[in-house]
Write a protein that holds these residues in place. Structure first.
Motif, PDB file in Angstrom:
ATOM      1  N   ILE A 114     -35.805 -54.693 -71.416  1.00 41.49           N
ATOM      2  CA  ILE A 114     -35.783 -55.242 -70.063  1.00 41.49           C
ATOM      3  C   ILE A 114     -36.168 -54.180 -69.050  1.00 41.49           C
ATOM      4  N   ASP A 115     -37.144 -54.500 -68.229  1.00 35.85           N
ATOM      5  CA  ASP A 115     -37.570 -53.545 -67.205  1.00 35.85           C
ATOM      6  C   ASP A 115     -36.455 -53.327 -66.191  1.00 35.85           C
ATOM      7  N   GLY A 116     -36.227 -52.066 -65.837  1.00 34.02           N
ATOM      8  CA  GLY A 116     -35.218 -51.747 -64.833  1.00 34.02           C
ATOM      9  C   GLY A 116     -34.043 -51.001 -65.428  1.00 34.02           C
ATOM     10  N   ASN A 117     -32.962 -50.919 -64.643  1.00 35.78           N
ATOM     11  CA  ASN A 117     -31.793 -50.147 -65.096  1.00 35.78           C
ATOM     12  C   ASN A 117     -30.566 -51.018 -65.352  1.00 35.78           C
ATOM     13  N   LEU A 118     -30.761 -52.347 -65.305  1.00 35.31           N
ATOM     14  CA  LEU A 118     -29.641 -53.268 -65.514  1.00 35.31           C
ATOM     15  C   LEU A 118     -30.012 -54.345 -66.528  1.00 35.31           C
ATOM     16  N   ILE A 119     -29.036 -54.748 -67.326  1.00 43.39           N
ATOM     17  CA  ILE A 119     -29.212 -55.878 -68.226  1.00 43.39           C
ATOM     18  C   ILE A 119     -28.525 -57.087 -67.586  1.00 43.39           C
ATOM     19  N   PRO A 120     -29.264 -58.179 -67.344  1.00 44.22           N
ATOM     20  CA  PRO A 120     -28.634 -59.354 -66.742  1.00 44.22           C
ATOM     21  C   PRO A 120     -27.398 -59.798 -67.527  1.00 44.22           C
ATOM     22  N   LYS A 132     -38.736 -48.067 -65.436  1.00 45.89           N
ATOM     23  CA  LYS A 132     -40.210 -48.008 -65.421  1.00 45.89           C
ATOM     24  C   LYS A 132     -40.767 -48.522 -66.756  1.00 45.89           C
ATOM     25  N   GLY A 133     -40.135 -49.572 -67.252  1.00 48.52           N
ATOM     26  CA  GLY A 133     -40.483 -50.098 -68.572  1.00 48.52           C
ATOM     27  C   GLY A 133     -41.910 -50.589 -68.684  1.00 48.52           C
ATOM     28  N   ASP A 134     -42.471 -51.116 -67.567  1.00 48.41           N
ATOM     29  CA  ASP A 134     -43.837 -51.638 -67.662  1.00 48.41           C
ATOM     30  C   ASP A 134     -44.864 -50.522 -67.832  1.00 48.41           C
ATOM     31  N   ALA A 135     -44.462 -49.266 -67.617  1.00 46.45           N
ATOM     32  CA  ALA A 135     -45.347 -48.129 -67.870  1.00 46.45           C
ATOM     33  C   ALA A 135     -45.056 -47.476 -69.227  1.00 46.45           C
ATOM     34  N   SER A 139     -44.778 -54.363 -74.492  1.00 46.05           N
ATOM     35  CA  SER A 139     -44.163 -55.691 -74.416  1.00 46.05           C
ATOM     36  C   SER A 139     -43.713 -55.990 -72.983  1.00 46.05           C
ATOM     37  N   ILE A 140     -43.120 -54.999 -72.318  1.00 44.72           N
ATOM     38  CA  ILE A 140     -42.718 -55.183 -70.920  1.00 44.72           C
ATOM     39  C   ILE A 140     -43.954 -55.283 -70.031  1.00 44.72           C
ATOM     40  N   ALA A 141     -44.965 -54.463 -70.299  1.00 45.71           N
ATOM     41  CA  ALA A 141     -46.217 -54.546 -69.526  1.00 45.71           C
ATOM     42  C   ALA A 141     -46.827 -55.941 -69.641  1.00 45.71           C
ATOM     43  N   ALA A 142     -46.790 -56.508 -70.851  1.00 43.11           N
ATOM     44  CA  ALA A 142     -47.322 -57.855 -71.063  1.00 43.11           C
ATOM     45  C   ALA A 142     -46.553 -58.866 -70.220  1.00 43.11           C
ATOM     46  N   ALA A 143     -45.224 -58.712 -70.178  1.00 47.68           N
ATOM     47  CA  ALA A 143     -44.404 -59.616 -69.369  1.00 47.68           C
ATOM     48  C   ALA A 143     -44.741 -59.482 -67.891  1.00 47.68           C
ATOM     49  N   SER A 144     -44.989 -58.246 -67.441  1.00 48.74           N
ATOM     50  CA  SER A 144     -45.308 -58.035 -66.024  1.00 48.74           C
ATOM     51  C   SER A 144     -46.630 -58.714 -65.662  1.00 48.74           C
TER      52      SER A 144
END
Length: 205
Positions: A114-120, A132-135, A139-144
């Motif tokens: 999960i991108d970010g510093n928190l898990i929902p 900075k998961g999309d970088a 898999s996170i980049a694909a979601a973005s």
């Protein structure tokens, strides 16, 4: 410039989590429109080339990758509405959109990045927050990419119904044109009333 890799996913696959979903959201900053999240499970044998943080790609490149991902990956896209943003606040609404996207994947993933510093809080699957998961994760980049393309197109469609705010180019973000249109044309049903520039216009003395 670092580009995202499949290394985190490979390490998790080796630990016994074969189906890993990258999760990201788009649209926390705009004054109008929903927040959108996507969850994507890439096929390790068929990952599209050129995946990166959606903000680092041209609109044309994002559209091409969007088509590739729709053809070659498992994915789900979900929204949290303007009303939910105003009721919950933008952080919780973003998490709600993420939870909805993950819930729409069938069968369910084994692990979430999960991108970010928190898990929902509503996610019960094994998960890791990645700053900075999309970088860092493809898999996170694909979601973005999927979330941004979806939201950008949505705002283009809304711009046809509410011309003058420039949503077809600013996607609801507070550009100069958008702020001036708010003053001159007023607040639409798609504006986030809890966001200060909108709230101030609604409740100015």
């Amino acid at each position: 410039m670092t580009t995202p890799t499949f290394e985190m996913e490979q390490a998790l696959i080796a630990q016994g989590y074969p189906r890993i979903a990258g999760v990201d959201e788009v649209g926390r900053g705009p004054l109008a429109g929903p927040v959108v999240a996507a969850a994507v499970i890439l096929n390790p044998q068929d990952i599209p080339d050129g995946l990166n943080d959606s903000k680092k790609l041209t609109a044309r490149r994002r559209r091409t990758l969007d088509e590739d991902l729709r053809a070659r990956a498992e994915f789900a896209i979900a929204e949290a509405s303007v009303e939910e943003i105003d009721d919950l606040n933008i952080l919780y609404a973003s998490h709600l959109a993420m939870e909805r996207a993950v819930a729409a994947l069938h069968p369910a993933p084994d692990y979430l990045l999960i991108d970010g510093n928190l898990i929902p809080k509503g996610l019960t699957l094994p998960a890791q927050a990645v700053v900075k998961g999309d970088a860092r994760s493809v898999s996170i980049a694909a979601a973005s990419i999927l979330a941004k393309n979806w939201r950008d197109q949505l705002m283009v469609d809304l711009a046809q119904q509410h011309p003058g705010y420039g949503w077809e180019t600013n996607a609801g973000y507070p550009s100069k044109q958008h702020r001036e249109a708010l003053q001159n044309l007023g607040v639409t049903p798609h504006h986030r009333r809890s966001f200060k520039p909108v709230h101030n216009i609604l409740y100015q003395e």
